[in-house]
Design a protein around this motif. Structure first.
Motif, mmCIF file in Angstrom:
data_model
loop_
_atom_site.group_PDB
_atom_site.id
_atom_site.type_symbol
_atom_site.label_atom_id
_atom_site.label_comp_id
_atom_site.label_asym_id
_atom_site.label_seq_id
_atom_site.Cartn_x
_atom_site.Cartn_y
_atom_site.Cartn_z
ATOM 1 N N ASP A 155 -15.685 -93.673 -33.998
ATOM 2 C CA ASP A 155 -16.741 -94.332 -32.763
ATOM 3 C C ASP A 155 -15.766 -95.107 -33.162
ATOM 4 O O ASP A 155 -15.654 -95.815 -33.924
ATOM 5 C CB ASP A 155 -18.035 -94.696 -33.220
ATOM 6 N N ASP A 156 -15.659 -96.066 -31.719
ATOM 7 C CA ASP A 156 -15.380 -97.107 -30.985
ATOM 8 C C ASP A 156 -16.362 -98.272 -30.976
ATOM 9 O O ASP A 156 -17.314 -98.045 -31.249
ATOM 10 C CB ASP A 156 -15.067 -97.288 -29.724
ATOM 11 N N ILE A 157 -15.504 -99.256 -31.598
ATOM 12 C CA ILE A 157 -16.485 -100.457 -32.352
ATOM 13 C C ILE A 157 -15.788 -101.994 -32.453
ATOM 14 O O ILE A 157 -14.548 -101.453 -32.497
ATOM 15 C CB ILE A 157 -17.641 -100.451 -33.796
ATOM 16 N N THR A 158 -16.388 -102.673 -32.769
ATOM 17 C CA THR A 158 -15.291 -104.044 -32.645
ATOM 18 C C THR A 158 -15.539 -105.041 -33.728
ATOM 19 O O THR A 158 -16.221 -104.307 -34.588
ATOM 20 C CB THR A 158 -16.072 -105.600 -31.605
ATOM 21 N N ALA A 159 -14.860 -105.514 -33.810
ATOM 22 C CA ALA A 159 -14.914 -106.054 -35.080
ATOM 23 C C ALA A 159 -16.095 -106.310 -35.817
ATOM 24 O O ALA A 159 -16.707 -106.902 -36.258
ATOM 25 C CB ALA A 159 -13.284 -106.700 -35.415
ATOM 26 N N GLY A 160 -16.743 -107.461 -34.610
ATOM 27 C CA GLY A 160 -18.232 -108.433 -34.876
ATOM 28 C C GLY A 160 -18.703 -107.251 -35.443
ATOM 29 O O GLY A 160 -19.786 -107.690 -36.416
ATOM 30 N N ASP A 161 -19.622 -106.715 -34.417
ATOM 31 C CA ASP A 161 -20.498 -105.230 -34.084
ATOM 32 C C ASP A 161 -20.215 -104.700 -35.783
ATOM 33 O O ASP A 161 -21.201 -104.237 -36.052
ATOM 34 C CB ASP A 161 -20.094 -104.436 -33.363
ATOM 35 N N PHE A 162 -18.687 -104.578 -36.041
ATOM 36 C CA PHE A 162 -18.829 -103.523 -37.181
ATOM 37 C C PHE A 162 -19.409 -104.716 -38.420
ATOM 38 O O PHE A 162 -19.516 -104.160 -39.730
ATOM 39 C CB PHE A 162 -17.151 -102.983 -38.000
#
Length: 316
Positions: free
Chosen positions: A296-303
């Motif tokens: 799924d799509d995600i940003t580095a910070g959220d991951f």
């Protein structure tokens, strides 16, 4: 693959197109097949390596109450000291048999990120600890930048694709002390099997047995670097970005034989992180009919935030 391949970064920076192409092919193949490579020709001098080990050994010898005074609440262990047994691998309850320190990014020309990142913690008992840590951080960051440039070319991207994402990135230098083992551990090892969170990890101190990598045949392979080499591996962020074309490999640090329980082990990984807003959405050129989109799509910070909760360093 039963052996971790070895490459020379000087091939990439030599200015010779044939040597540069050789390096790109070698490291690209290694990261597609086993996710690990031993790298020589980096930017750490022998003196800097020696100085760093002296400083970190001196820190971990300090009285426990002094070390504990550098454990900062509320920042998920992102700077300063983390005490023995506090971190555990994803899915594990038992804490790893280690204590560690975190040096973080030295932000340049970006007041917003300066406020976003926790400040580095200064150790007043050791006059050159922080200075040596900063120099090591910067030399490993420089090394990582060129490794990522080679990987960008391997992925048919612009050579400098990663440059702006890793400048002032949320990277971490982690000196680790695995103390002598004084009693039979119950289901605990020095570092339980795990994949790294970040883009790539550069590891100092993978000399001698301990670090093991799981290959595609589900076998544990000893990953032993020569004294002049760093061990480098793909992290989950890069694996995710490339739709698992570049493999984030499960690895562990096992306990030594019982006759060596009385010895300490030191290792120093550098976790190369991008800035938080970097998109980790799978690259279009890594998706096709044979390789459908896996993540799924995600940003580095959220991951990163999700994983720090899973590791027990941040509370929900």
């Amino acid at each position: 693959m039963s052996v971790v391949p070895s490459v020379d970064l000087q091939d990439f920076v030599s200015g010779d197109p044939k040597r540069k192409e050789k390096f790109i092919k070698e490291i690209g193949s290694a990261f597609e097949n086993i996710g690990f490579v031993a790298l020589r020709g980096h930017f750490l001098s022998d003196k800097l390596v020696d100085d760093l080990y002296e400083e970190i050994k001196n820190f971990f010898k300090l009285p426990q109450e002094v070390k504990d005074s550098y454990e900062i609440e509320g920042i998920g262990g992102q700077r300063g000291y983390t005490s023995f047994g506090k971190e555990h691998a994803k899915g594990k309850k038992e804490g790893d048999l280690k204590e560690f320190w975190h040096f973080g990014q030295y932000v340049e020309d970006n007041p917003i990120l300066e406020k976003e990142y926790p400040a580095n913690v200064m150790v007043k008992e050791l006059s050159t600890f922080n200075e040596v840590g900063e120099e090591t951080f910067k030399m490993l960051e420089k090394t990582a930048k060129y490794v990522l440039r080679a990987l960008a070319l391997h992925l048919n991207l612009e050579e400098t694709y990663f440059d702006n994402y890793i400048k002032n990135g949320n990277s971490i230098l982690r000196p680790i002390h695995y103390p002598p083992i004084t009693y039979e551990p119950k289901n605990a090892v020095r570092a339980a099997a795990h994949g790294d969170i970040n883009l790539i990890t550069l590891l100092m101190g993978a000399h001698g047995k301990g670090l093991q990598v799981k290959n595609h045949d589900d076998e544990w392979v000893d990953a032993i670097a020569k004294p002049e080499e760093l061990m480098i591996n793909v992290g989950d962020m890069l694996s995710r970005l490339t739709n698992n074309k570049l493999k984030s490999t499960i690895h562990q640090v096992v306990n030594p034989p019982k006759e060596l329980w009385g010895t300490s082990r030191y290792s120093v990984p550098f976790f190369m992180h991008p800035v938080s807003e970097m998109s980790l959405n799978c690259l279009e050129n890594c998706i096709d009919e044979e390789n459908p989109k896996l993540y799924d799509d995600i940003t580095a910070g959220d991951f990163l935030h999700e994983r720090l909760i899973e590791l027990g360093l941040i509370k929900k």
